[in-house]
Design a protein around this motif. Sequence first.
Motif, PDB file in Angstrom:
ATOM      1  N   ILE A  27       1.043  -1.293  -0.010  1.00  0.00           N
ATOM      2  CA  ILE A  27      -0.146  -0.008  -0.044  1.00  0.00           C
ATOM      3  C   ILE A  27       0.882   1.058   0.026  1.00  0.00           C
ATOM      4  O   ILE A  27       1.880   1.394   0.837  1.00  0.00           O
ATOM      5  CB  ILE A  27      -1.029   0.183   1.351  1.00  0.00           C
ATOM      6  N   ASP A  28       0.657   2.145  -1.097  1.00  0.00           N
ATOM      7  CA  ASP A  28       1.518   3.463  -1.027  1.00  0.00           C
ATOM      8  C   ASP A  28       0.558   4.613  -1.208  1.00  0.00           C
ATOM      9  O   ASP A  28      -0.128   4.666  -2.224  1.00  0.00           O
ATOM     10  CB  ASP A  28       2.271   3.296  -2.316  1.00  0.00           C
ATOM     11  N   LEU A  29       0.426   5.208  -0.251  1.00  0.00           N
ATOM     12  CA  LEU A  29      -0.185   6.281   0.087  1.00  0.00           C
ATOM     13  C   LEU A  29       0.517   7.821   0.043  1.00  0.00           C
ATOM     14  O   LEU A  29       0.549   8.524   1.144  1.00  0.00           O
ATOM     15  CB  LEU A  29      -1.340   6.380   1.089  1.00  0.00           C
ATOM     16  N   THR A  30       1.516   7.967  -0.736  1.00  0.00           N
ATOM     17  CA  THR A  30       2.366   9.054  -0.554  1.00  0.00           C
ATOM     18  C   THR A  30       1.922  10.001  -1.599  1.00  0.00           C
ATOM     19  O   THR A  30       0.994  10.519  -1.449  1.00  0.00           O
ATOM     20  CB  THR A  30       3.680   8.568  -0.826  1.00  0.00           C
ATOM     21  N   THR A  31       2.812  10.594  -2.533  1.00  0.00           N
ATOM     22  CA  THR A  31       2.496  11.868  -3.363  1.00  0.00           C
ATOM     23  C   THR A  31       1.319  11.512  -4.104  1.00  0.00           C
ATOM     24  O   THR A  31       0.532  12.559  -4.213  1.00  0.00           O
ATOM     25  CB  THR A  31       3.684  12.051  -4.250  1.00  0.00           C
ATOM     26  N   ALA A  32       0.986  10.548  -4.656  1.00  0.00           N
ATOM     27  CA  ALA A  32      -0.313  10.457  -5.813  1.00  0.00           C
ATOM     28  C   ALA A  32      -1.526  10.543  -4.870  1.00  0.00           C
ATOM     29  O   ALA A  32      -2.553  10.646  -5.221  1.00  0.00           O
ATOM     30  CB  ALA A  32       0.034   9.108  -6.436  1.00  0.00           C
ATOM     31  N   PHE A  33      -1.458  10.398  -3.463  1.00  0.00           N
ATOM     32  CA  PHE A  33      -2.623  10.412  -2.769  1.00  0.00           C
ATOM     33  C   PHE A  33      -2.642  11.508  -1.823  1.00  0.00           C
ATOM     34  O   PHE A  33      -2.354  11.451  -0.336  1.00  0.00           O
ATOM     35  CB  PHE A  33      -2.822   9.207  -1.818  1.00  0.00           C
ATOM     36  N   LYS A  34      -2.595  12.821  -2.221  1.00  0.00           N
ATOM     37  CA  LYS A  34      -2.354  13.974  -1.464  1.00  0.00           C
ATOM     38  C   LYS A  34      -3.567  14.248  -0.398  1.00  0.00           C
ATOM     39  O   LYS A  34      -3.644  15.010   0.419  1.00  0.00           O
ATOM     40  CB  LYS A  34      -2.294  15.362  -2.297  1.00  0.00           C
ATOM     41  N   HIS A  35      -4.982  13.611  -0.718  1.00  0.00           N
ATOM     42  CA  HIS A  35      -6.111  13.923   0.326  1.00  0.00           C
ATOM     43  C   HIS A  35      -6.405  12.643   0.922  1.00  0.00           C
ATOM     44  O   HIS A  35      -7.318  12.475   1.576  1.00  0.00           O
ATOM     45  CB  HIS A  35      -7.253  14.292  -0.390  1.00  0.00           C
ATOM     46  N   ALA A  36      -5.268  11.645   0.677  1.00  0.00           N
ATOM     47  CA  ALA A  36      -5.530  10.296   1.893  1.00  0.00           C
ATOM     48  C   ALA A  36      -5.813  10.755   3.404  1.00  0.00           C
ATOM     49  O   ALA A  36      -5.117  11.449   3.838  1.00  0.00           O
ATOM     50  CB  ALA A  36      -4.547   9.308   1.473  1.00  0.00           C
ATOM     51  N   ASP A  37      -6.414  10.037   3.872  1.00  0.00           N
ATOM     52  CA  ASP A  37      -6.737  10.340   5.663  1.00  0.00           C
ATOM     53  C   ASP A  37      -6.680   9.006   6.334  1.00  0.00           C
ATOM     54  O   ASP A  37      -6.512   7.680   5.420  1.00  0.00           O
ATOM     55  CB  ASP A  37      -7.862  11.091   5.945  1.00  0.00           C
ATOM     56  N   ASP A  38      -7.141   8.858   7.337  1.00  0.00           N
ATOM     57  CA  ASP A  38      -7.238   7.769   8.289  1.00  0.00           C
ATOM     58  C   ASP A  38      -8.299   6.839   7.604  1.00  0.00           C
ATOM     59  O   ASP A  38      -7.998   5.644   7.520  1.00  0.00           O
ATOM     60  CB  ASP A  38      -7.631   8.095   9.702  1.00  0.00           C
ATOM     61  N   GLN A  39      -9.397   7.275   7.150  1.00  0.00           N
ATOM     62  CA  GLN A  39     -10.539   6.430   6.779  1.00  0.00           C
ATOM     63  C   GLN A  39     -10.055   5.491   5.440  1.00  0.00           C
ATOM     64  O   GLN A  39     -10.146   4.178   5.307  1.00  0.00           O
ATOM     65  CB  GLN A  39     -11.573   7.242   6.347  1.00  0.00           C
ATOM     66  N   VAL A  40      -9.540   6.272   4.652  1.00  0.00           N
ATOM     67  CA  VAL A  40      -8.809   5.410   3.423  1.00  0.00           C
ATOM     68  C   VAL A  40      -7.732   4.493   3.761  1.00  0.00           C
ATOM     69  O   VAL A  40      -7.973   3.440   3.415  1.00  0.00           O
ATOM     70  CB  VAL A  40      -8.042   6.430   2.435  1.00  0.00           C
ATOM     71  N   LEU A  41      -6.896   4.809   4.718  1.00  0.00           N
ATOM     72  CA  LEU A  41      -5.626   3.980   4.960  1.00  0.00           C
ATOM     73  C   LEU A  41      -6.371   2.699   5.889  1.00  0.00           C
ATOM     74  O   LEU A  41      -6.178   1.555   5.457  1.00  0.00           O
ATOM     75  CB  LEU A  41      -4.788   4.860   6.140  1.00  0.00           C
ATOM     76  N   HIS A  42      -7.230   2.839   6.706  1.00  0.00           N
ATOM     77  CA  HIS A  42      -7.704   1.970   7.393  1.00  0.00           C
ATOM     78  C   HIS A  42      -8.516   0.850   6.542  1.00  0.00           C
ATOM     79  O   HIS A  42      -8.734  -0.363   6.717  1.00  0.00           O
ATOM     80  CB  HIS A  42      -9.083   2.479   8.556  1.00  0.00           C
ATOM     81  N   THR A  43      -9.319   1.554   5.707  1.00  0.00           N
ATOM     82  CA  THR A  43     -10.026   0.685   4.278  1.00  0.00           C
ATOM     83  C   THR A  43      -9.122  -0.286   3.683  1.00  0.00           C
ATOM     84  O   THR A  43      -9.331  -1.536   3.682  1.00  0.00           O
ATOM     85  CB  THR A  43     -10.717   1.662   3.396  1.00  0.00           C
ATOM     86  N   LEU A  44      -7.873   0.406   3.329  1.00  0.00           N
ATOM     87  CA  LEU A  44      -6.884  -0.446   2.651  1.00  0.00           C
ATOM     88  C   LEU A  44      -6.338  -1.501   3.291  1.00  0.00           C
ATOM     89  O   LEU A  44      -6.201  -2.472   2.881  1.00  0.00           O
ATOM     90  CB  LEU A  44      -6.178   0.466   1.901  1.00  0.00           C
ATOM     91  N   ILE A  45      -6.148  -1.058   4.608  1.00  0.00           N
ATOM     92  CA  ILE A  45      -5.404  -2.282   5.313  1.00  0.00           C
ATOM     93  C   ILE A  45      -6.374  -3.322   5.735  1.00  0.00           C
ATOM     94  O   ILE A  45      -5.999  -4.345   5.845  1.00  0.00           O
ATOM     95  CB  ILE A  45      -4.842  -1.507   6.751  1.00  0.00           C
ATOM     96  N   ASN A  46      -7.471  -3.001   6.095  1.00  0.00           N
ATOM     97  CA  ASN A  46      -8.535  -4.070   6.264  1.00  0.00           C
ATOM     98  C   ASN A  46      -8.843  -4.976   4.993  1.00  0.00           C
ATOM     99  O   ASN A  46      -8.964  -6.121   5.181  1.00  0.00           O
ATOM    100  CB  ASN A  46      -9.910  -3.592   6.745  1.00  0.00           C
ATOM    101  N   ARG A  47      -8.500  -4.254   3.856  1.00  0.00           N
ATOM    102  CA  ARG A  47      -8.789  -5.208   2.750  1.00  0.00           C
ATOM    103  C   ARG A  47      -7.505  -6.062   2.631  1.00  0.00           C
ATOM    104  O   ARG A  47      -7.634  -7.310   1.739  1.00  0.00           O
ATOM    105  CB  ARG A  47      -8.888  -4.294   1.304  1.00  0.00           C
TER     106      ARG A  47
END
Length: 426
Positions: free
Chosen positions: A144-164
């Motif tokens: 999972i890479d939420l760096t430069t390409a995801f400028k508006h990523a937040d906790d909810q996005v991160l938690h969703t991807l980790i759960n997946r």
Amino acid sequence: MLPSDSSSSENPNPSPLGLSDSPDFSQSEMDSIISSLLTFPDSSSLSISSSFDRVLDTLLSSGDDTVQDQVIDRTLERFSLLLESTKRRSRKRATLHNSISWFLPSDLTIKVFSMLDTKSLMQVSACCTMLNKCAMDPLCYSHIDLTTAFKHADDQVLHTLINRSGKQLRSLKLGRRDAPVYVPSLFTNSCLAPLQFTGNLLRSLHIYYIGFMYIDSLLAPLSACSNLTNLKIVGVNVFLEPIIELLARKCCLIEHLSLDNYSQGIITDSTIELFVANCTKLTSLTLLNFKLSDAMAQILVNGFHKLKYINLSNTVGFDGSFLRVLGDRCRESPLETLILRDCISLQEGEVVKFLNSIIAGNFISIRYIDVSSDKGLASDGERRTSKPNFPLETLKKKRWDVTFVGDFPLRPRFFRFGTLTEDLMV
């Protein structure tokens, strides 16, 4: 009184659409009405848009504001339902088409998707139901890479991807690698909380510029990542000594460590010794903006027997005497890269002695050295020099395979040579 008059007195303002007493339609009659609307032929002389306008104008021409609002709300709702239904049918057709024309079985499709970066995976998952189903497989979220390409990523996005990812998560990157320090982060102290349940097999974790964090917000997730081999923390305002202690106790498989001491916290000798004693697999170490003595630096460079890369730039505290001691003891050291940029107390004389040690045959694996500094090197007590007297010609002859970099802006001259070359830039 006539029946019509009676009806009129009971309902003086009937709804234009019959909102209060709509006639009952059978399912087939409703389907027929919708079918007539959708199959109505296009014609230059008949404008559907104009017809909609006229009908709505008529319906809204009578009745009070409440009734008119009901008409508008119902119209918007029903055409929204039509739009959503059309989108579902479109995706279903695309899925059917893809299931026939797609040449890979689902297991290979998932394998291919697992090689995509996170942004591309999100895009492909929106194509159709078939591809979305494959893109939801936990294997696709092992990296999972939420760096430069995801400028508006937040906790909810991160938690969703980790759960997946389930138990498949192997590497995680979050934050903005190119962010200046004043850009606020959308991640909070609890952003890494899911790792306490899914981080057991995590191998790599990179965190960039997410601002202030409570130490427990990092220690608790990291304590569950016992198989971590690569950790990088940059631009996070948190004391790092407890993290180094935790690595020594819980993450002894660490091979690559990069820490930027953003909070300017200190590190003690006992923590260094514990770290060196327990993390024996370390091959790459970057400690930026730390305060280290020569004794600490010596323990770090000499203690890790597999260390190939070390970067102690912006260090305050050592003068470089540890280099001389190491040169006398580390002929067979695997160290390949040594970077000591902008170390304010680094002495010219100690660098010269270290280079002479390399010329004499020590550090046979060394290939790259960088001692550049914006403020020059310390020389003869409190003096500083931008014209260090390095034995460059001798080093070039004896160790032509070593690249040496010494960039001192006080003297606009750049020394660099390697593989029988020397570049001088004025």
